[in-house]
Motif scaffolding. Structure first.
Motif, mmCIF file in Angstrom:
data_model
loop_
_atom_site.group_PDB
_atom_site.id
_atom_site.type_symbol
_atom_site.label_atom_id
_atom_site.label_comp_id
_atom_site.label_asym_id
_atom_site.label_seq_id
_atom_site.Cartn_x
_atom_site.Cartn_y
_atom_site.Cartn_z
ATOM 1 N N ASP A 1 -9.248 1.211 7.848
ATOM 2 C CA ASP A 1 -8.096 1.442 8.743
ATOM 3 C C ASP A 1 -8.544 2.254 9.962
ATOM 4 O OD1 ASP A 1 -6.295 0.361 6.744
ATOM 5 O OD2 ASP A 1 -6.463 2.288 5.724
ATOM 6 N N ILE A 2 -9.309 3.315 9.706
ATOM 7 C CA ILE A 2 -9.760 4.167 10.815
ATOM 8 C C ILE A 2 -10.728 3.399 11.719
ATOM 9 C CG2 ILE A 2 -10.984 6.309 11.435
ATOM 10 C CD1 ILE A 2 -8.256 6.874 10.208
ATOM 11 N N PRO B 1 2.692 -5.820 8.242
ATOM 12 C CA PRO B 1 1.575 -5.159 7.555
ATOM 13 C C PRO B 1 0.209 -5.682 8.004
ATOM 14 C CG PRO B 1 3.231 -5.877 5.971
ATOM 15 C CD PRO B 1 3.627 -6.449 7.302
ATOM 16 N N SER B 2 0.180 -6.890 8.542
ATOM 17 C CA SER B 2 -1.101 -7.472 8.951
ATOM 18 C C SER B 2 -1.661 -6.837 10.226
ATOM 19 C CB SER B 2 -0.934 -8.980 9.169
ATOM 20 O OG SER B 2 0.086 -9.203 10.123
ATOM 21 N N ASN B 3 -0.847 -6.138 10.972
ATOM 22 C CA ASN B 3 -1.333 -5.498 12.214
ATOM 23 C C ASN B 3 -0.516 -4.223 12.413
ATOM 24 O OD1 ASN B 3 -2.319 -4.830 14.711
ATOM 25 N ND2 ASN B 3 -2.090 -6.885 15.584
ATOM 26 N N GLU C 1 -10.004 -4.440 6.331
ATOM 27 C CA GLU C 1 -9.072 -3.556 5.608
ATOM 28 C C GLU C 1 -8.340 -4.307 4.496
ATOM 29 O OE1 GLU C 1 -8.786 -4.737 8.563
ATOM 30 O OE2 GLU C 1 -6.746 -4.758 9.364
ATOM 31 N N PHE C 2 -8.334 -5.653 4.569
ATOM 32 C CA PHE C 2 -7.672 -6.424 3.514
ATOM 33 C C PHE C 2 -8.616 -6.728 2.352
ATOM 34 C CE2 PHE C 2 -5.619 -7.624 7.566
ATOM 35 C CZ PHE C 2 -4.405 -6.999 7.326
ATOM 36 N N ARG D 1 0.800 -1.231 0.000
ATOM 37 C CA ARG D 1 0.000 0.000 0.000
ATOM 38 C C ARG D 1 0.836 1.287 0.000
ATOM 39 N NH1 ARG D 1 -5.003 -0.557 4.113
ATOM 40 N NH2 ARG D 1 -5.588 1.405 3.128
ATOM 41 N N CYS D 2 2.122 1.176 -0.373
ATOM 42 C CA CYS D 2 2.967 2.371 -0.498
ATOM 43 C C CYS D 2 3.593 2.361 -1.888
ATOM 44 C CB CYS D 2 4.120 2.372 0.501
ATOM 45 S SG CYS D 2 3.634 2.287 2.208
ATOM 46 N N ALA D 3 3.611 3.516 -2.544
ATOM 47 C CA ALA D 3 4.277 3.590 -3.847
ATOM 48 C C ALA D 3 5.793 3.512 -3.671
ATOM 49 C CB ALA D 3 3.891 4.889 -4.539
#
Ligand code: SF4
Length: 432
Positions: free
Chosen positions: A395-396, A381-383, A417-418, A83-85
């Motif tokens: 996420d929020i 990344p899973s938590n 979120e996944f 989820r990051c470029a």
């Protein structure tokens, strides 16, 4: 994986539970980088950490190590970041066969690891750090000019007799080719070997921000994790001396301290330290404790998410929203029970999500968004502990669930979120 709750079901990591283990003895031949120096394999360009080959004898200032995220962003390593470029901070680490001479209990680079892994092969904040010739890095970044993906470069000094001198050389090599306005430079210092004059030199050579990795929030935890408790040379007083030098020399908003949350301090301890730094004119950069593999604390629990989220939120309020720790309320265990703001204002800040992003030196998006996004340096990344991207939507809802502040009618469904991770804006998007 981090626990949902800490020892005995507590939603925080208490002091008594966070005792580092003692280091094992190091065979004589392995001390001080002995294996690497004896083999003396000549380096040949980029070295990707690999515990099955003889590590070349690489040294700063010719060589530095860089984070996996930086190596992926520069195209030195293959890979993608969840989820990051890319990363916005080029984190560089001085490197020597002897490695860091300190022995900090939570750190993958610590000296006691000489027994099992050569320096350049050690994991640090959960990832490998490829070693790359400094000249090659400068060439690549200078070649990108204004189009560089990086908003900041950071030199991490480590504890080594040559690190003061080599930091100066690396900084000069950078600023000779790259305008520090295009890519400002931060220094993650090593106060143990530094004097006030060293701080002045780095400022004079164009460094923008100076940080001190206090890491521990109290003198007791400092001593136990990076001082006498683990045969390590650091002292709380020396770190504070250099921090106060940096305040004088770099000035307001241009110095800061790293703090790791969840090593046995209370939330009140951390937040009083955050307030002290703000009152001095500086910032705090927060890390969630994660049991780094091979470290002297790798048997201990990661910080429960409840504790971490409360501290993240409260720290953001103190650093950027003019809330004072004195306005907050704490229970008998030092946990935050009131953030000192009306619920409506608190809701808006939680929903904006910036408070839960990785914190550190600023980039070019906005003052409260860190260039140093350290993707998954303090969690899997899973938590996610520190979000290296803008959290939104599910996420929020997850963050609110962890804070026990779910909105009526908006429950968090575990794992949602996944399902559709693309419902968050691009990392470049400015937060509301
Ligand atoms: S001084 Fe820094 S790099 Fe060295 S062991 Fe301590 S935390 Fe790790």
């Amino acid at each position: 994986m981090p626990a949902e709750t800490g020892p005995n079901g507590a939603d925080f990591n208490p002091f008594a539970a966070m005792q580092p283990r003692r280091p094992d003895a190091i065979p004589r031949d392995f001390r001080n980088g002995g294996r690497v120096k004896t083999a003396d394999v000549a380096p040949a360009g980029v070295y990707l950490p690999n515990n099955n080959v003889m590590t070349p004898a690489m040294r700063s200032p010719e060589y530095v190590q860089m984070s996996t995220a930086a190596a992926i962003t520069l195209g030195i390593m293959p890979g993608m970041l969840y989820r990051c470029a890319c990363t916005r901070c080029l984190n560089l680490l001085l490197t020597y066969p002897e490695g860091c001479r300190a022995n900090c209990a939570y750190c993958g680079l610590a000296r006691h690891r000489e027994a099992e892994r050569d320096y350049a092969d050690r994991n640090f904040i959960r990832v490998d750090w490829p070693a790359v010739p400094m000249a090659e890095i400068v060439e690549k970044v200078a070649g990108d000019g204004e189009n560089t993906p990086f908003h900041r470069m950071c030199i991490s000094m480590i504890t080594h007799p040559r690190s003061d001198e080599d930091t100066v050389t690396v900084l000069k090599q950078w600023t000779d080719r790259i305008d520090p306005v295009t890519v400002p430079v931060s220094i993650l210092s090593n106060p143990t070997t530094m004097q006030r004059a060293d701080v002045e030199t780095l400022k004079d050579l164009g460094a923008d921000i100076f940080t001190v990795a206090l890491d521990a929030a109290t003198p007791e935890i400092f001593d136990r994790t990076r001082g006498k408790g683990v045969d390590s040379p650091h002292s709380w007083k020396k770190y504070w001396d250099i921090l106060l030098n940096a305040r004088d020399i770099f000035g307001p908003q241009k110095f800061g301290a790293h703090i790791i949350v969840g090593m046995g301090e209370t939330e009140a301890d951390v937040l009083n330290l955050v307030q002290r730094l703000v009152d001095l004119g500086g910032h705090s950069h927060m890390f969630c404790f994660f049991p780094e593999k091979g470290s002297l604390m790798d048997h201990l629990p990661a910080t429960p998410r409840d504790q971490w989220r409360r501290v993240q939120l409260a720290r953001y309020l103190i650093d950027y929203c003019d809330v004072r720790v004195g306005q907050m309320a704490f229970d008998g265990e030092g946990r935050v029970t009131d953030f000192g703001l009306p619920q409506g204002e608190l809701d808006a800040i939680i929903d904006a999500g910036i408070a839960f992003r990785t914190s550190g030196c600023p980039g070019k998006f906005q003052e409260d968004i860190s260039a140093c996004d350290r993707p998954y340096g303090d969690s899997p990344p899973s938590n996610i502990a520190s979000y290296p991207f803008q959290p939104a939507g599910a996420d929020i809802r997850r963050i609110r669930h962890q804070l026990d502040m779910e909105k009526p009618g908006e429950p968090y469904e575990p794992g949602e979120e996944f399902d559709d991770p693309d419902d968050s804006p691009a990392p470049e998007a400015r937060a509301p």
